[in-house]
Design an enzyme around this catalytic site. Sequence first.
Site, PDB file in Angstrom:
ATOM      1  N   TYR A 184      38.296  55.004 110.688  1.00  0.00           N
ATOM      2  CA  TYR A 184      38.191  55.829 109.480  1.00  0.00           C
ATOM      3  C   TYR A 184      38.609  55.029 108.231  1.00  0.00           C
ATOM      4  O   TYR A 184      37.919  55.061 107.199  1.00  0.00           O
ATOM      5  CB  TYR A 184      39.056  57.085 109.657  1.00  0.00           C
ATOM      6  CG  TYR A 184      39.201  57.901 108.401  1.00  0.00           C
ATOM      7  CD1 TYR A 184      38.158  58.698 107.936  1.00  0.00           C
ATOM      8  CD2 TYR A 184      40.382  57.860 107.659  1.00  0.00           C
ATOM      9  CE1 TYR A 184      38.286  59.434 106.767  1.00  0.00           C
ATOM     10  CE2 TYR A 184      40.517  58.594 106.499  1.00  0.00           C
ATOM     11  CZ  TYR A 184      39.469  59.376 106.050  1.00  0.00           C
ATOM     12  OH  TYR A 184      39.600  60.105 104.878  1.00  0.00           O
ATOM     13  N   LYS A 197      31.823  59.806 104.126  1.00  0.00           N
ATOM     14  CA  LYS A 197      31.775  60.988 105.010  1.00  0.00           C
ATOM     15  C   LYS A 197      30.375  61.615 105.063  1.00  0.00           C
ATOM     16  O   LYS A 197      30.013  62.246 106.062  1.00  0.00           O
ATOM     17  CB  LYS A 197      32.823  62.014 104.564  1.00  0.00           C
ATOM     18  CG  LYS A 197      34.249  61.502 104.772  1.00  0.00           C
ATOM     19  CD  LYS A 197      35.314  62.380 104.127  1.00  0.00           C
ATOM     20  CE  LYS A 197      36.696  61.750 104.294  1.00  0.00           C
ATOM     21  NZ  LYS A 197      37.742  62.373 103.485  1.00  0.00           N
ATOM     22  N   VAL A 227      37.781  58.979  96.370  1.00  0.00           N
ATOM     23  CA  VAL A 227      38.888  58.661  95.456  1.00  0.00           C
ATOM     24  C   VAL A 227      38.776  57.267  94.835  1.00  0.00           C
ATOM     25  O   VAL A 227      39.596  56.896  94.003  1.00  0.00           O
ATOM     26  CB  VAL A 227      40.285  58.845  96.106  1.00  0.00           C
ATOM     27  CG1 VAL A 227      40.555  60.296  96.435  1.00  0.00           C
ATOM     28  CG2 VAL A 227      40.459  57.949  97.321  1.00  0.00           C
ATOM     29  N   TYR A 238      35.805  69.158  97.477  1.00  0.00           N
ATOM     30  CA  TYR A 238      37.103  69.757  97.823  1.00  0.00           C
ATOM     31  C   TYR A 238      37.350  71.065  97.080  1.00  0.00           C
ATOM     32  O   TYR A 238      36.436  71.859  96.912  1.00  0.00           O
ATOM     33  CB  TYR A 238      38.221  68.725  97.621  1.00  0.00           C
ATOM     34  CG  TYR A 238      37.836  67.443  98.304  1.00  0.00           C
ATOM     35  CD1 TYR A 238      37.765  67.394  99.691  1.00  0.00           C
ATOM     36  CD2 TYR A 238      37.424  66.338  97.587  1.00  0.00           C
ATOM     37  CE1 TYR A 238      37.339  66.255 100.345  1.00  0.00           C
ATOM     38  CE2 TYR A 238      37.002  65.188  98.233  1.00  0.00           C
ATOM     39  CZ  TYR A 238      36.962  65.164  99.612  1.00  0.00           C
ATOM     40  OH  TYR A 238      36.537  64.057 100.242  1.00  0.00           O
ATOM     41  N   SER A 256      35.657  58.492 100.365  1.00  0.00           N
ATOM     42  CA  SER A 256      35.130  59.668 101.082  1.00  0.00           C
ATOM     43  C   SER A 256      33.625  59.853 100.960  1.00  0.00           C
ATOM     44  O   SER A 256      33.063  60.709 101.650  1.00  0.00           O
ATOM     45  CB  SER A 256      35.827  60.941 100.603  1.00  0.00           C
ATOM     46  OG  SER A 256      37.129  60.984 101.100  1.00  0.00           O
TER      47      SER A 256
HETATM   48  O1  DON Z   1      41.680  59.367 103.594  1.00  0.00           O
HETATM   49  C1  DON Z   1      41.880  59.116 102.432  1.00  0.00           C
HETATM   50  O2  DON Z   1      42.818  59.607 101.845  1.00  0.00           O
HETATM   51  C2  DON Z   1      40.922  58.210 101.708  1.00  0.00           C
HETATM   52  N1  DON Z   1      40.544  57.098 102.512  1.00  0.00           N
HETATM   53  C3  DON Z   1      39.691  58.930 101.285  1.00  0.00           C
HETATM   54  C4  DON Z   1      39.984  60.122 100.429  1.00  0.00           C
HETATM   55  C5  DON Z   1      38.891  60.485  99.526  1.00  0.00           C
HETATM   56  O3  DON Z   1      38.115  59.702  99.045  1.00  0.00           O
HETATM   57  C6  DON Z   1      38.895  61.878  99.169  1.00  0.00           C
HETATM   58  N2  DON Z   1      38.041  62.061  98.069  1.00  0.00           N
HETATM   59  N3  DON Z   1      37.985  62.623  97.122  1.00  0.00           N
END
Ligand code: DON
Length: 305
Positions: free
Chosen positions: A189, A67, A259, A241, A64
């Site tokens: 994405y 983003k 993540v 978040y 993420s």
């Molecule tokens: O969409 C997802 O679940 C992952 N590709 C990215 C999520 C993420 O990194 C959220 N971060 N804390």
Amino acid sequence: MTDYSGILAEIYDEVQSHLRSGKVADYIPELAAVDPGQFAMALVDLEGGVHSCGLAHQGFSIQSISKTFTLTLALKDQGAHLWDRVGREPSGSSFNSLLHLEYEEGKPRNPFINAGALVGTDCLLAGKTPAIDRVLQTLRRLSGNEKIEINPRVANSEQECGFRNAALANFLKGCGRLDHSVDTVLSTYFQQCAIEMSAVDLARASFFLANQGVPLGESETFVSANRAKYINAVMLTCGTYDSVGDFAYRVGLPGKSGVGGGIIAVLPGQFSVCVWAPGLDAAGNSLAGVMALEKLTTITGHSIF
Ligand code: DON
């Protein structure tokens, strides 16, 4: 002058006993195999000096953190019109939550929850250059590393198991909030999340947010100073978040997590920093990473507050 290299060495020692307290993301099977005992931190000061510790040149899945850069590109393309399609308020729920979408008619709360990022990716797909190529080119330029690539195993792993993202994208499409097909938005994405960069790469790539929109080693703005302010504000209020309050309280910097265990953060006018420790806390932020950033701002006394 602050001895950032010495401070990072001190932080490295202090976080070692906490690295295995977090839990690696296992909902993306390919990420479940990552060793949680790893740690890296890199900081770029305003003169362009790079300070680092640990595995600072080892690539990891940016997830993420991507983003922040897709938001930057979507704002370059759409300007303030972007905010007609996505909000800029904290969600108070997990990054992959479907909760608000139904009663807010498919307008995601912010660009950093998954629903908002899917809308951001949809915006980039309207451009002439294929969206994923543009994201990669941007990250290579901002970091000065031409070797940055997507890890196809991670992208496929998420494609196979990304049921919640598929639900979000289908719901957005059902509300008329996506211009492109659900499959195109999702695959772009997943690829942007599967880009691999090191802590040094990400600290360098985030530098423009600490430097009034001017990237490291460049003299022209990539975004205006005002837009850098806007992006930093969204990172501060939405970048971690539903633990965004805890992050602001402890760290006191605008930041964006992923993540994969990475977090970028900036202190405008002073430095950009990236920390990586794959073990996550319950909200999905790097447990030792948040700890390391808290130590950085506590030891130096440098935060936005
Ligand atoms: O969409 C997802 O679940 C992952 N590709 C990215 C999520 C993420 O990194 C959220 N971060 N804390």
